[in-house]
Design a protein around this motif. Structure first.
Motif, mmCIF file in Angstrom:
data_model
loop_
_atom_site.group_PDB
_atom_site.id
_atom_site.type_symbol
_atom_site.label_atom_id
_atom_site.label_comp_id
_atom_site.label_asym_id
_atom_site.label_seq_id
_atom_site.Cartn_x
_atom_site.Cartn_y
_atom_site.Cartn_z
ATOM 1 N N PHE A 1 -14.302 19.180 8.458
ATOM 2 C CA PHE A 1 -13.370 18.713 9.494
ATOM 3 C C PHE A 1 -11.977 18.471 8.921
ATOM 4 C CE2 PHE A 1 -11.235 15.439 11.937
ATOM 5 C CZ PHE A 1 -11.453 15.827 13.251
ATOM 6 N N LEU A 2 -11.906 17.777 7.795
ATOM 7 C CA LEU A 2 -10.601 17.435 7.222
ATOM 8 C C LEU A 2 -9.885 18.669 6.669
ATOM 9 C CD1 LEU A 2 -11.262 14.020 5.446
ATOM 10 C CD2 LEU A 2 -10.277 14.459 7.690
ATOM 11 N N LYS A 3 -10.643 19.645 6.194
ATOM 12 C CA LYS A 3 -10.011 20.880 5.733
ATOM 13 C C LYS A 3 -9.381 21.637 6.897
ATOM 14 C CE LYS A 3 -12.495 21.860 1.426
ATOM 15 N NZ LYS A 3 -13.444 22.773 0.726
ATOM 16 N N LEU A 4 -10.046 21.603 8.044
ATOM 17 C CA LEU A 4 -9.475 22.229 9.232
ATOM 18 C C LEU A 4 -8.186 21.527 9.659
ATOM 19 C CD1 LEU A 4 -12.655 22.929 11.420
ATOM 20 C CD2 LEU A 4 -11.219 24.604 10.259
ATOM 21 N N LYS A 5 -8.139 20.207 9.441
ATOM 22 C CA LYS A 5 -6.952 19.424 9.793
ATOM 23 C C LYS A 5 -5.912 19.441 8.666
ATOM 24 C CE LYS A 5 -8.426 17.930 13.788
ATOM 25 N NZ LYS A 5 -7.735 18.265 15.060
ATOM 26 N N ARG A 6 -6.244 20.123 7.564
ATOM 27 C CA ARG A 6 -5.354 20.238 6.408
ATOM 28 C C ARG A 6 -4.960 18.867 5.846
ATOM 29 N NH1 ARG A 6 -1.317 25.246 8.225
ATOM 30 N NH2 ARG A 6 -2.993 26.799 8.489
ATOM 31 N N MET A 7 -5.942 18.011 5.712
ATOM 32 C CA MET A 7 -5.737 16.702 5.116
ATOM 33 C C MET A 7 -5.863 16.794 3.593
ATOM 34 S SD MET A 7 -5.150 14.170 7.336
ATOM 35 C CE MET A 7 -3.956 15.306 8.021
ATOM 36 N N PRO B 1 0.814 -1.242 0.000
ATOM 37 C CA PRO B 1 0.000 0.000 0.000
ATOM 38 C C PRO B 1 0.833 1.273 0.000
ATOM 39 C CG PRO B 1 0.043 -0.943 2.188
ATOM 40 C CD PRO B 1 0.759 -1.930 1.302
ATOM 41 N N GLU B 2 1.447 1.548 -1.143
ATOM 42 C CA GLU B 2 2.233 2.778 -1.259
ATOM 43 C C GLU B 2 1.335 3.990 -1.495
ATOM 44 O OE1 GLU B 2 5.112 2.156 -4.272
ATOM 45 O OE2 GLU B 2 6.265 0.684 -3.128
ATOM 46 N N LYS B 3 0.224 3.783 -2.223
ATOM 47 C CA LYS B 3 -0.732 4.856 -2.477
ATOM 48 C C LYS B 3 -2.091 4.421 -1.932
ATOM 49 C CE LYS B 3 1.636 6.362 -6.706
ATOM 50 N NZ LYS B 3 1.498 6.598 -8.162
ATOM 51 N N VAL B 4 -2.640 5.232 -1.040
ATOM 52 C CA VAL B 4 -3.852 4.846 -0.312
ATOM 53 C C VAL B 4 -4.930 5.920 -0.478
ATOM 54 C CG1 VAL B 4 -4.824 4.284 1.952
ATOM 55 C CG2 VAL B 4 -2.497 3.552 1.376
ATOM 56 N N LEU B 5 -6.171 5.457 -0.627
ATOM 57 C CA LEU B 5 -7.325 6.353 -0.684
ATOM 58 C C LEU B 5 -8.289 5.975 0.430
ATOM 59 C CD1 LEU B 5 -8.945 8.598 -2.193
ATOM 60 C CD2 LEU B 5 -10.077 6.743 -3.442
ATOM 61 N N LEU B 6 -8.661 6.957 1.235
ATOM 62 C CA LEU B 6 -9.653 6.755 2.286
ATOM 63 C C LEU B 6 -10.942 7.465 1.880
ATOM 64 C CD1 LEU B 6 -7.490 7.355 5.505
ATOM 65 C CD2 LEU B 6 -7.974 5.189 4.329
ATOM 66 N N VAL B 7 -12.032 6.726 1.851
ATOM 67 C CA VAL B 7 -13.338 7.283 1.490
ATOM 68 C C VAL B 7 -14.114 7.544 2.782
ATOM 69 C CG1 VAL B 7 -15.464 6.951 0.182
ATOM 70 C CG2 VAL B 7 -13.316 5.977 -0.663
ATOM 71 N N LEU B 8 -14.293 8.816 3.117
ATOM 72 C CA LEU B 8 -14.997 9.197 4.344
ATOM 73 C C LEU B 8 -16.449 9.523 4.022
ATOM 74 C CD1 LEU B 8 -15.248 10.058 7.295
ATOM 75 C CD2 LEU B 8 -14.307 12.295 6.647
ATOM 76 N N ILE C 1 -16.956 10.049 13.232
ATOM 77 C CA ILE C 1 -16.452 9.339 12.044
ATOM 78 C C ILE C 1 -15.328 10.125 11.388
ATOM 79 C CG2 ILE C 1 -18.045 10.305 10.320
ATOM 80 C CD1 ILE C 1 -16.933 6.625 10.712
ATOM 81 N N ALA C 2 -15.400 11.448 11.411
ATOM 82 C CA ALA C 2 -14.326 12.260 10.834
ATOM 83 C C ALA C 2 -13.048 12.112 11.654
ATOM 84 C CB ALA C 2 -14.754 13.723 10.764
ATOM 85 N N LYS C 3 -13.191 12.067 12.972
ATOM 86 C CA LYS C 3 -12.021 11.890 13.827
ATOM 87 C C LYS C 3 -11.396 10.509 13.600
ATOM 88 C CE LYS C 3 -10.453 12.465 18.601
ATOM 89 N NZ LYS C 3 -9.629 11.246 18.631
ATOM 90 N N MET C 4 -12.241 9.488 13.397
ATOM 91 C CA MET C 4 -11.707 8.150 13.126
ATOM 92 C C MET C 4 -10.911 8.137 11.827
ATOM 93 S SD MET C 4 -13.690 4.486 12.643
ATOM 94 C CE MET C 4 -13.545 3.979 14.357
ATOM 95 N N ALA C 5 -11.425 8.798 10.790
ATOM 96 C CA ALA C 5 -10.707 8.849 9.511
ATOM 97 C C ALA C 5 -9.377 9.580 9.667
ATOM 98 C CB ALA C 5 -11.577 9.544 8.459
#
Length: 293
Positions: free
Chosen positions: A129-135, A74-81, A96-100
């Motif tokens: 949420f993820l934008k705030l975490k700069r993901m 798994p060098e390249k990974v996609l997480l679907v939230l 669920i956002a915190k878990m991701a």
């Protein structure tokens, strides 16, 4: 102590809020019934597909046509939230956002650091949420939640399958809330691609000798993409039912809290009014005594 006018105004405001939360509770209850029926109807079909897929486990491992079963580093990974487009549903979105987020920084820190980890967002609340975490966010499909149909979800699932087959990603995982009941949602992480067949599933089906028509290879080519689309659709249906259950529960609690607050404010209002009347009586009495003196 607040004045009588201020207390009266606050009581009126809380009553208005209670009307809103009560109406939202009833709307969510109606939506929950529909969403619950949808997920309960698809689960037996999805489970049966998985059972058939498991019975072909040994064939899938050796099938060159099954690109979706290829195990790669798994060098390249996609997480679907999967979250929701709207709030007011308790801890549904934040959990669920915190878990991701935790999954990204604990399980895939190397991929995250090397910019080989992306998020696909389904739901505006998770996106915030993820934008705030700069993901890193590769894309979003928030419109799916407005009209949840198999045709639309199949298009997104097909794109994910194409990304894996073309080696844009080596692993794709789904992060969503699984529906248990109206009050309980289970935060779930599920591997979407590559397809995994556990040894237990293979052992359970080893005692059965099936006759396949047409050939196993043709069945595999048809079954795996169909199973993946059903798996993806089921995850979204689970999340939708969980969302409505969480919102109904949150609005029920909000309505009860508003009712309790109105009772407390009414009691405070009555005490303040009684104190005001007592003061007026004392003032009249003192004034009368002063005149008589």
């Amino acid at each position: 102590m607040a004045s009588l006018k201020e207390i009266r105004t606050r009581i009126s405001s809380v009553k208005t809020t209670r009307q809103v939360t009560s109406a939202m509770k009833m709307v969510s209850a109606a939506k929950l019934k529909k969403a619950q029926d949808a997920i309960l109807q698809i689960r037996p079909y999805a489970d049966k597909l998985h059972e058939i897929l498991s019975s072909l486990g040994s064939s899938l491992e050796n099938s060159e046509d099954s690109v979706y079963t290829q195990q790669r580093k798994p060098e390249k990974v996609l997480l679907v939230l999967v979250s929701s487009n709207r709030g007011l549903c308790g801890a549904f979105n934040s959990s669920i956002a915190k878990m991701a987020y935790d999954l990204a920084i604990t399980k895939y820190p190397k991929q995250l650091q090397s910019e080989n980890l992306d998020f696909l967002i389904i739901g505006k609340q998770g996106e915030k949420f993820l934008k705030l975490k700069r993901m890193p966010i590769a894309g979003q499909a928030n419109d799916l939640l407005e009209s949840l149909t198999f045709e639309q979800t199949s298009e997104v699932a097909s794109r994910l399958m194409a990304d894996f087959a073309e080696k844009r990603y080596d692993r794709i995982e789904l992060v969503y809330n699984e529906f248990k009941n109206a009050a309980v949602q289970i935060c779930t992480v599920e591997q979407f691609l590559p397809v995994e067949i556990s040894e237990e599933d293979q052992d359970d089906n080893a005692s059965f000798d099936f006759i396949y028509e047409p050939s196993k290879e043709e069945i595999v080519q048809e079954l795996i993409p169909r199973s993946l689309k059903i798996q993806f659709f089921r995850a979204l249906l689970d999340s939708n039912a969980a969302e409505q259950g969480a919102r109904m529960t949150a609005m029920h609690k909000a309505t009860d809290n508003a009712t309790d607050l109105i009772k407390d404010l009414t009691l405070t209002f009555n005490k303040a009014r009684q104190a005001a009347i007592t003061n007026e009586i004392l003032e009249v009495t003192n004034g009368a005594e002063a005149l008589n003196g």
